[in-house]
Design a protein around this motif. Sequence first.
Motif, PDB file in Angstrom:
ATOM      1  N   ALA A  53     -28.708 -13.461 -58.257  1.00 60.00           N
ATOM      2  CA  ALA A  53     -27.793 -14.184 -57.366  1.00 60.00           C
ATOM      3  C   ALA A  53     -27.121 -15.363 -58.067  1.00 60.00           C
ATOM      4  O   ALA A  53     -26.054 -15.805 -57.639  1.00 60.00           O
ATOM      5  N   ARG A  54     -27.709 -15.849 -59.159  1.00 64.31           N
ATOM      6  CA  ARG A  54     -27.144 -16.993 -59.882  1.00 64.31           C
ATOM      7  C   ARG A  54     -26.441 -16.584 -61.179  1.00 64.31           C
ATOM      8  O   ARG A  54     -25.988 -17.432 -61.942  1.00 64.31           O
ATOM      9  N   MET A  55     -26.337 -15.289 -61.422  1.00 63.35           N
ATOM     10  CA  MET A  55     -25.654 -14.824 -62.627  1.00 63.35           C
ATOM     11  C   MET A  55     -24.145 -15.056 -62.498  1.00 63.35           C
ATOM     12  O   MET A  55     -23.627 -15.134 -61.379  1.00 63.35           O
ATOM     13  N   PRO A  56     -23.453 -15.127 -63.635  1.00 67.48           N
ATOM     14  CA  PRO A  56     -21.992 -15.169 -63.569  1.00 67.48           C
ATOM     15  C   PRO A  56     -21.496 -13.939 -62.783  1.00 67.48           C
ATOM     16  O   PRO A  56     -22.139 -12.877 -62.823  1.00 67.48           O
ATOM     17  N   PRO A  57     -20.378 -14.060 -62.070  1.00 67.40           N
ATOM     18  CA  PRO A  57     -19.926 -12.973 -61.171  1.00 67.40           C
ATOM     19  C   PRO A  57     -19.859 -11.589 -61.808  1.00 67.40           C
ATOM     20  O   PRO A  57     -20.331 -10.618 -61.214  1.00 67.40           O
ATOM     21  N   ASP A  58     -19.297 -11.472 -63.010  1.00 64.85           N
ATOM     22  CA  ASP A  58     -19.187 -10.156 -63.638  1.00 64.85           C
ATOM     23  C   ASP A  58     -20.564  -9.593 -63.987  1.00 64.85           C
ATOM     24  O   ASP A  58     -20.825  -8.402 -63.812  1.00 64.85           O
ATOM     25  N   ALA A  59     -21.453 -10.436 -64.451  1.00 65.90           N
ATOM     26  CA  ALA A  59     -22.817  -9.987 -64.777  1.00 65.90           C
ATOM     27  C   ALA A  59     -23.535  -9.535 -63.509  1.00 65.90           C
ATOM     28  O   ALA A  59     -24.248  -8.525 -63.515  1.00 65.90           O
ATOM     29  N   ARG A  60     -23.334 -10.259 -62.433  1.00 67.13           N
ATOM     30  CA  ARG A  60     -23.974  -9.891 -61.169  1.00 67.13           C
ATOM     31  C   ARG A  60     -23.485  -8.529 -60.685  1.00 67.13           C
ATOM     32  O   ARG A  60     -24.276  -7.704 -60.231  1.00 67.13           O
ATOM     33  N   LEU A  61     -22.187  -8.274 -60.784  1.00 65.01           N
ATOM     34  CA  LEU A  61     -21.656  -6.969 -60.386  1.00 65.01           C
ATOM     35  C   LEU A  61     -22.249  -5.848 -61.239  1.00 65.01           C
ATOM     36  O   LEU A  61     -22.588  -4.778 -60.728  1.00 65.01           O
ATOM     37  N   ARG A  62     -22.408  -6.090 -62.516  1.00 66.04           N
ATOM     38  CA  ARG A  62     -22.983  -5.081 -63.414  1.00 66.04           C
ATOM     39  C   ARG A  62     -24.468  -4.872 -63.105  1.00 66.04           C
ATOM     40  O   ARG A  62     -24.974  -3.754 -63.166  1.00 66.04           O
ATOM     41  N   PHE A  63     -25.151  -5.954 -62.768  1.00 70.39           N
ATOM     42  CA  PHE A  63     -26.555  -5.856 -62.375  1.00 70.39           C
ATOM     43  C   PHE A  63     -26.674  -5.007 -61.107  1.00 70.39           C
ATOM     44  O   PHE A  63     -27.496  -4.092 -61.026  1.00 70.39           O
TER      45      PHE A  63
END
Length: 191
Positions: free
Chosen positions: A113-123
């Motif tokens: 939930a605290r990842m950068p937006p693009d990383a969160r989408l990939r996660f």
Amino acid sequence: MADKSAHKAKTRARILGEAAGAMRMAGVQGIGVSALMQRAGLTHGGFYAHFESRDDLVAHAVDRMFEESAMILDRFLGERPDLAGLIDHYLSESAYRAVDRGCPLPGLSGEAARMPPDARLRFEAGVRRFREGIARALEIAGRSDGAVLAHSLLAELVGAMTLARAMSDEGAALDFLASSRDRLKERIGLA
């Protein structure tokens, strides 16, 4: 020119491998560009030849971790799904010890939930692929509730490994994993 491109791709892969290992061990905040580049045997200045920013690196490292995990998923959830084998492998002692190489979900779920937006989408895409693979395997096994059960099964796999790794008593952690493996297979009719 081809040699230069191949060298650049190889260097980028080395940086991503180091970043993926660091994130598995210390989370997203565990990646410092200078230290990462030093571990990869490169200079800090060379970082920007491969990535736009630290956030870009994190997003690509998330992809790298899920690509590495895809081989395991393909093995157990591919053409001939083996859910019992997946459960045994995922909650095994060897997976417990492979913090730097294993599935990224136990180590990074609390940080997603605290990842950068693009990383969160990939996660989230990686989680979705894992869940869909489990759902497909359950449906092939004749479970009409495969899509719903896949949510629970994935949560239990990740939760059990996360909790086991949090325990200070290794024996208790391994017992916890063994019990989780048995109960989970029993619950979904694989015992």
